[in-house]
Design a protein around this motif. Structure first.
Motif, PDB file in Angstrom:
ATOM      1  N   TRP A 122       0.835  -1.195   0.000  1.00  0.00           N
ATOM      2  CA  TRP A 122       0.000   0.000   0.000  1.00  0.00           C
ATOM      3  C   TRP A 122       0.877   1.255   0.000  1.00  0.00           C
ATOM      4  N   ALA A 123       2.011   1.183   0.702  1.00  0.00           N
ATOM      5  CA  ALA A 123       2.940   2.317   0.754  1.00  0.00           C
ATOM      6  C   ALA A 123       3.580   2.564  -0.612  1.00  0.00           C
ATOM      7  N   ILE A 124       3.995   1.502  -1.289  1.00  0.00           N
ATOM      8  CA  ILE A 124       4.659   1.679  -2.583  1.00  0.00           C
ATOM      9  C   ILE A 124       3.658   2.156  -3.637  1.00  0.00           C
ATOM     10  N   ILE A 125       2.396   1.740  -3.536  1.00  0.00           N
ATOM     11  CA  ILE A 125       1.378   2.210  -4.480  1.00  0.00           C
ATOM     12  C   ILE A 125       1.176   3.718  -4.330  1.00  0.00           C
ATOM     13  N   LEU A 126       1.195   4.214  -3.090  1.00  0.00           N
ATOM     14  CA  LEU A 126       1.109   5.658  -2.867  1.00  0.00           C
ATOM     15  C   LEU A 126       2.228   6.370  -3.622  1.00  0.00           C
ATOM     16  N   GLY A 127       3.432   5.806  -3.548  1.00  0.00           N
ATOM     17  CA  GLY A 127       4.565   6.397  -4.249  1.00  0.00           C
ATOM     18  C   GLY A 127       4.364   6.413  -5.751  1.00  0.00           C
ATOM     19  N   VAL A 136       5.440  18.589   5.397  1.00  0.00           N
ATOM     20  CA  VAL A 136       4.613  19.654   5.958  1.00  0.00           C
ATOM     21  C   VAL A 136       3.246  19.064   6.306  1.00  0.00           C
ATOM     22  N   TRP A 137       2.428  19.850   7.005  1.00  0.00           N
ATOM     23  CA  TRP A 137       1.177  19.287   7.527  1.00  0.00           C
ATOM     24  C   TRP A 137       0.249  18.824   6.405  1.00  0.00           C
ATOM     25  N   GLN A 138       0.282  19.505   5.257  1.00  0.00           N
ATOM     26  CA  GLN A 138      -0.571  19.069   4.145  1.00  0.00           C
ATOM     27  C   GLN A 138      -0.157  17.690   3.647  1.00  0.00           C
ATOM     28  N   GLU A 139       1.152  17.447   3.654  1.00  0.00           N
ATOM     29  CA  GLU A 139       1.663  16.148   3.193  1.00  0.00           C
ATOM     30  C   GLU A 139       1.347  15.048   4.201  1.00  0.00           C
ATOM     31  N   TRP A 140       1.440  15.384   5.500  1.00  0.00           N
ATOM     32  CA  TRP A 140       1.057  14.400   6.522  1.00  0.00           C
ATOM     33  C   TRP A 140      -0.441  14.086   6.418  1.00  0.00           C
ATOM     34  N   LEU A 141      -1.231  15.085   6.053  1.00  0.00           N
ATOM     35  CA  LEU A 141      -2.665  14.871   5.878  1.00  0.00           C
ATOM     36  C   LEU A 141      -2.920  13.870   4.756  1.00  0.00           C
ATOM     37  N   MET A 142      -2.129  13.988   3.680  1.00  0.00           N
ATOM     38  CA  MET A 142      -2.279  13.061   2.558  1.00  0.00           C
ATOM     39  C   MET A 142      -1.826  11.650   2.929  1.00  0.00           C
ATOM     40  N   VAL A 143      -0.705  11.552   3.666  1.00  0.00           N
ATOM     41  CA  VAL A 143      -0.247  10.240   4.139  1.00  0.00           C
ATOM     42  C   VAL A 143      -1.302   9.617   5.042  1.00  0.00           C
ATOM     43  N   GLY A 144      -1.879  10.453   5.927  1.00  0.00           N
ATOM     44  CA  GLY A 144      -2.916   9.960   6.829  1.00  0.00           C
ATOM     45  C   GLY A 144      -4.170   9.525   6.084  1.00  0.00           C
ATOM     46  N   GLY A 145      -4.556  10.306   5.075  1.00  0.00           N
ATOM     47  CA  GLY A 145      -5.735   9.952   4.285  1.00  0.00           C
ATOM     48  C   GLY A 145      -5.546   8.654   3.529  1.00  0.00           C
ATOM     49  N   TRP A 146      -4.356   8.475   2.933  1.00  0.00           N
ATOM     50  CA  TRP A 146      -4.056   7.234   2.213  1.00  0.00           C
ATOM     51  C   TRP A 146      -4.033   6.041   3.176  1.00  0.00           C
ATOM     52  N   SER A 147      -3.473   6.253   4.368  1.00  0.00           N
ATOM     53  CA  SER A 147      -3.423   5.195   5.381  1.00  0.00           C
ATOM     54  C   SER A 147      -4.837   4.819   5.822  1.00  0.00           C
ATOM     55  N   GLY A 191       4.240  10.665  -1.425  1.00  0.00           N
ATOM     56  CA  GLY A 191       4.527   9.413  -2.132  1.00  0.00           C
ATOM     57  C   GLY A 191       5.955   8.949  -1.944  1.00  0.00           C
ATOM     58  N   ASN A 192       6.904   9.890  -1.924  1.00  0.00           N
ATOM     59  CA  ASN A 192       8.300   9.528  -1.669  1.00  0.00           C
ATOM     60  C   ASN A 192       8.454   8.881  -0.302  1.00  0.00           C
ATOM     61  N   PHE A 193       7.722   9.398   0.682  1.00  0.00           N
ATOM     62  CA  PHE A 193       7.732   8.795   2.015  1.00  0.00           C
ATOM     63  C   PHE A 193       7.254   7.345   1.944  1.00  0.00           C
ATOM     64  N   GLY A 194       6.188   7.110   1.166  1.00  0.00           N
ATOM     65  CA  GLY A 194       5.676   5.746   1.009  1.00  0.00           C
ATOM     66  C   GLY A 194       6.701   4.826   0.373  1.00  0.00           C
ATOM     67  N   CYS A 195       7.410   5.312  -0.654  1.00  0.00           N
ATOM     68  CA  CYS A 195       8.451   4.508  -1.307  1.00  0.00           C
ATOM     69  C   CYS A 195       9.562   4.139  -0.323  1.00  0.00           C
ATOM     70  N   GLY A 236       0.734  22.984  -7.273  1.00  0.00           N
ATOM     71  CA  GLY A 236       1.169  23.149  -5.887  1.00  0.00           C
ATOM     72  C   GLY A 236       0.778  21.964  -5.027  1.00  0.00           C
ATOM     73  N   MET A 237      -0.448  21.498  -5.187  1.00  0.00           N
ATOM     74  CA  MET A 237      -0.918  20.348  -4.416  1.00  0.00           C
ATOM     75  C   MET A 237      -0.198  19.071  -4.840  1.00  0.00           C
ATOM     76  N   MET A 238       0.204  19.013  -6.115  1.00  0.00           N
ATOM     77  CA  MET A 238       0.898  17.824  -6.597  1.00  0.00           C
ATOM     78  C   MET A 238       2.289  17.680  -5.965  1.00  0.00           C
ATOM     79  N   VAL A 239       2.911  18.814  -5.640  1.00  0.00           N
ATOM     80  CA  VAL A 239       4.202  18.749  -4.950  1.00  0.00           C
ATOM     81  C   VAL A 239       4.022  18.078  -3.594  1.00  0.00           C
ATOM     82  N   TRP A 240       2.939  18.410  -2.911  1.00  0.00           N
ATOM     83  CA  TRP A 240       2.652  17.772  -1.624  1.00  0.00           C
ATOM     84  C   TRP A 240       2.414  16.275  -1.798  1.00  0.00           C
TER      85      TRP A 240
END
Length: 507
Positions: A95-100, A437-448, A375-379, A366-370
């Motif tokens: 699931w983490a690698i798919i996010l990446g 940043v918090w927006q990126e953690w929000l995305m990681v949390g949402g994917w999780s 995704g890099n974190f997931g990889c 801008g949102m795609m950078v987040w």
């Protein structure tokens, strides 16, 4: 444990897997980020930093090389982590690698039309709205959606079709890079290196600045791991698959380092600073100066566009196969395990990624950078889990057939775990230079959270089928596990080089 014969067509040769892996690692960064790398670490310092980053990925790549040759099954990380950690660990890893993978395809969909604006400034037409300070235009969205549709279609038509596209575009990237390097040698000047070989007033600060660049370099090497995802479609002796992965990483290190040296040899510090403040395309400006014409800057930009497509194409392959493997294990709805009757590609998984990619441009760059950082974190998390799986399986299943065996496996595995673990921590520790940043953690949390929902629903619905691993029935004979006779000398050279590097590091 259920067994079956592979339903995929074996259509990918050695060259195909090399360009898929290399193309995934060479995106747009070498065009747009070379100036910032030089400013942070210096010309020579930044080149050294990429070599250090390459060493980090080298260890992780070695663990992938052994595991892929031992378990050449669609899904890569899904299979490795399942064998070592069971279904729960496998779910997290995959699931983490798919996010990446999905994050990269979404990011590239936004990057492609952005580059067109560099080539044709009047391209932006039909202002729609703004997101996070980024203005979104109808023409910008239209190009992104059309290209996303075409790349999805190409992947549906088969892995070989995607590999042909990858080959053509990778050759263009390589040609653009070689032109820059050759022109810099002929028309560059060593005096341009003065004051920017390293950054820092003392040896200690120089080293710190090199490390600052080295910390982010592994993220530019993400992509070699696409190869294990398509393992069932590779028609190459198993031992060679791992070696081609290692070779792709080495080529990427050489490419990035040579581009940095070429830029620094052509542009002096003030010119790099001016380029950063202007177009931001330092590599393209270096190309223009090396040839004495602004037209050649567009050659580099076109090369960067090809890099976007190759990364996009590779991660489309990887993401769809990872979804397929999870669906086959009933971890997500089994509809995503459906193969196209004629082309033998995971059609529903490709359509899902394709639709997400086509929607991404509406959210703005801008949102795609987040999303990409998340995704890099997931990889990196998946890399760490695969490295752990490598060590666990050496102890848990020492007699597993391993066509390619990594020498000094304890040293390699430990280094891979430590380095991939450090990459994960870089995203988590404030002040590390790569903290989410918090927006990126929000995305990681949402994917999780979405993963937890899939986990719970599928476990309840499919009960004992959930998390089942289907093993392939291999119809290969022993000869297919050995190197081909024509390539025996190359195999000896690669083996000897790896052994020497590991011996020096371990000793």
């Amino acid at each position: 444990m259920e067994q079956k014969k592979s339903e995929f067509d074996k259509v990918l040769g050695a060259w195909d897997i090399l360009v898929i892996a290399f193309g995934a690692m060479i995106g747009w960064g070498w065009v747009v980020s070379s100036g910032s790398w030089i400013q942070k670490g210096g010309v020579v310092g930044a080149s050294i930093a990429f070599a250090i980053g390459g060493v980090m990925i080298f260890f992780i790549g070695l663990t992938y090389a052994e595991l892929t040759a031992a378990m050449p099954q669609c899904g890569g990380e899904h299979v490795f982590s399942y064998k070592a950690m069971g279904p729960n660990g496998s779910f997290i890893c995959t699931w983490a690698i798919i996010l990446g993978y999905v994050s990269v395809t979404c990011f590239e969909a936004c990057a492609f039309p952005t580059i067109i604006t560099y080539l044709w400034p009047g391209f932006l037409k039909g202002y729609m709205y703004s997101v996070a300070g980024f203005d979104i235009y109808a023409s910008w969205v239209a190009v992104a959606v059309i290209v996303a549709f075409l790349i999805t279609l190409i992947n549906v038509l088969g892995a070989k079709t995607a590999a042909v596209l990858q080959t053509v575009l990778t050759c263009i990237i390589g040609g653009a890079g070689i032109l820059l390097i050759v022109a810099s040698v002929i028309n560059g000047d060593s005096s341009n290196l003065q004051g920017q070989m390293f950054v820092g007033e003392s040896t200690g600060t120089m080293f710190q600045n090199i490390i600052k660049v080295a910390v982010v370099t592994p993220f530019f090497f993400i992509g070699f791991d696409v190869i294990p995802q398509a393992a069932e479609e590779i028609n190459v002796p198993l031992k060679k698959i791992g070696k081609m992965m290692i070779l792709s990483v080495a080529l990427a290190v050489v490419f990035y380092s040579c581009v940095i040296l070429a830029v620094g040899y052509v542009l002096n510090p003030s010119e790099i600073l001016s380029s950063e403040a202007g177009t931001g395309l330092v590599t393209a400006d270096a190309m223009a100066k090396a040839f004495g014409t602004a037209v050649m800057a567009k050659v580099i930009i076109v090369g960067g566009m090809c890099g976007i497509i190759t990364s996009w194409n590779s991660f489309m392959i990887g993401g769809s196969r990872a979804l397929y493997s999870m669906a086959e294990s009933y971890m997500i709805p089994p509809m995503f395990a459906k193969l196209h009757p004629q082309h033998k590609t995971p059609i529903n998984a490709l359509f899902l990624i394709g639709v997400l990619t086509m929607l991404a441009p509406f959210a703005g760059r801008g949102m795609m950078v987040w999303i990409c950082d998340a995704g890099n974190f997931g990889c990196c998390l998946a890399y760490c889990m695969v490295s752990l799986s490598f060590l666990i399986l050496r102890k848990k299943e020492p007699d597993m057939p391993r066509p390619y065996r990594v020498p000094a496996y304890k040293f390699v595995g430990t280094m891979a775990v430590l380095m991939s673990g450090c990459m994960v921590l870089v995203y988590c520790i404030p002040g590390s230079g790569g903290t989410l940043v918090w927006q990126e953690w929000l995305m990681v949390g949402g994917w999780s959270l979405l993963g937890v929902v899939f986990f719970a629903v599928c476990k309840f619905k499919y009960k004992e089928k959930f998390g089942s691993l289907i093993e392939l029935i291999s119809d290969e004979d022993a000869a297919s596990l050995m190197p081909e006779a024509d390539d025996a000398e190359l195999d000896v050279v690669i083996d000897a080089a790896i052994d020497r590097v590991l011996a020096k590091m371990a000793g």
